[in-house]
Design a protein around this motif. Structure first.
Motif, short mmCIF file in Angstrom:
data_model
loop_
_atom_site.label_atom_id
_atom_site.label_comp_id
_atom_site.label_asym_id
_atom_site.label_seq_id
_atom_site.Cartn_x
_atom_site.Cartn_y
_atom_site.Cartn_z
N ILE A 103 24.80 -85.16 10.44
CA ILE A 103 25.70 -86.32 10.46
C ILE A 103 27.11 -85.90 10.07
O ILE A 103 28.09 -86.39 10.62
CB ILE A 103 25.16 -87.44 9.55
CG1 ILE A 103 23.88 -88.02 10.15
CG2 ILE A 103 26.20 -88.52 9.33
CD1 ILE A 103 23.09 -88.90 9.20
N GLU A 104 27.22 -84.98 9.13
CA GLU A 104 28.54 -84.49 8.72
C GLU A 104 29.24 -83.71 9.82
O GLU A 104 30.46 -83.68 9.88
CB GLU A 104 28.40 -83.60 7.48
CG GLU A 104 28.01 -84.35 6.23
CD GLU A 104 27.81 -83.43 5.05
OE1 GLU A 104 28.24 -82.26 5.11
OE2 GLU A 104 27.20 -83.87 4.06
N ARG A 108 28.48 -87.97 16.79
CA ARG A 108 27.45 -88.92 17.21
C ARG A 108 26.09 -88.22 17.23
O ARG A 108 25.90 -87.22 17.90
CB ARG A 108 27.78 -89.46 18.59
CG ARG A 108 26.94 -90.61 19.04
CD ARG A 108 27.64 -91.28 20.22
NE ARG A 108 26.81 -92.22 20.90
CZ ARG A 108 26.66 -93.49 20.55
NH1 ARG A 108 27.30 -93.94 19.51
NH2 ARG A 108 25.88 -94.29 21.23
N VAL A 121 21.61 -95.08 17.00
CA VAL A 121 22.61 -94.22 16.37
C VAL A 121 22.16 -93.92 14.95
O VAL A 121 21.80 -94.82 14.19
CB VAL A 121 24.00 -94.90 16.35
CG1 VAL A 121 24.99 -94.04 15.59
CG2 VAL A 121 24.49 -95.15 17.76
N ILE A 122 22.16 -92.64 14.61
CA ILE A 122 21.77 -92.22 13.26
C ILE A 122 23.03 -92.01 12.46
O ILE A 122 23.83 -91.13 12.76
CB ILE A 122 20.93 -90.93 13.32
CG1 ILE A 122 19.62 -91.23 14.07
CG2 ILE A 122 20.64 -90.41 11.92
CD1 ILE A 122 18.78 -90.02 14.32
N SER A 123 23.21 -92.84 11.46
CA SER A 123 24.44 -92.78 10.68
C SER A 123 24.20 -92.42 9.22
O SER A 123 25.15 -92.27 8.46
CB SER A 123 25.18 -94.11 10.76
OG SER A 123 24.32 -95.15 10.31
N ASP A 124 22.95 -92.30 8.81
CA ASP A 124 22.64 -91.91 7.44
C ASP A 124 21.27 -91.24 7.41
O ASP A 124 20.50 -91.37 8.35
CB ASP A 124 22.70 -93.11 6.49
CG ASP A 124 21.70 -94.19 6.84
OD1 ASP A 124 20.49 -93.89 6.93
OD2 ASP A 124 22.12 -95.35 7.01
#
Length: 138
Positions: A103-104, A108, A121-124
């Motif tokens: 993620i870092e 996307r 969407v993977i945001s965490d």
């Protein structure tokens, strides 16, 4: 790295993976990226999707399957560096930290194609952990 396009990028990705023990999946010698690596915990697979500048990454263990699409702007090198760094130890236990690192790096990260055909969407890391889901074996 300077931006590479088309066949140059395919050659670059193939070379990096194969130098680290990844095996070309069928059609060895062809100009596409479809490579696998097996560690003690899982089988990893990378496919490069040139039309959308994304790497498709699969993690498959006896109990779990995760499929992620990881986009990049000009170069996949930082993503490949992370995958290569963790390839020998990547497991269900190390998955959350791996996803947090992805993620870092990527603008996307997606968990593609659920039952409805939608991408999540993977945001965490929690969403990333959810992307590692149990599958039923026949």
């Amino acid at each position: 790295m300077t931006a590479r396009r088309g066949g140059d990028l395919i050659d670059h990705i193939q070379g990096r993976l194969e130098s680290r023990g990844w095996q070309a999946g069928g059609g060895e010698g062809w100009r596409w990226v479809d490579h696998t690596y097996q560690n003690d915990h899982a089988t990893l697979r990378i496919r490069y999707l040139p039309d959308v500048n994304a790497i498709r990454f699969d993690f498959e263990s006896e109990e779990h399957l995760a499929r992620l699409s990881i986009s990049f702007d000009d170069s996949p090198d930082r993503i490949l560096d992370l995958i290569i760094r963790d390839q020998s130890s990547l497991s269900e236990e190390t998955w959350r930290a791996f996803v947090a690192s992805l993620i870092e790096l990527s603008p996307r990260v997606l968990s593609p194609a659920d039952e409805d055909g939608d991408d999540e969407v993977i945001s965490d890391p929690d969403a990333g952990a959810a992307a590692l889901r149990e599958i039923e074996w026949e």
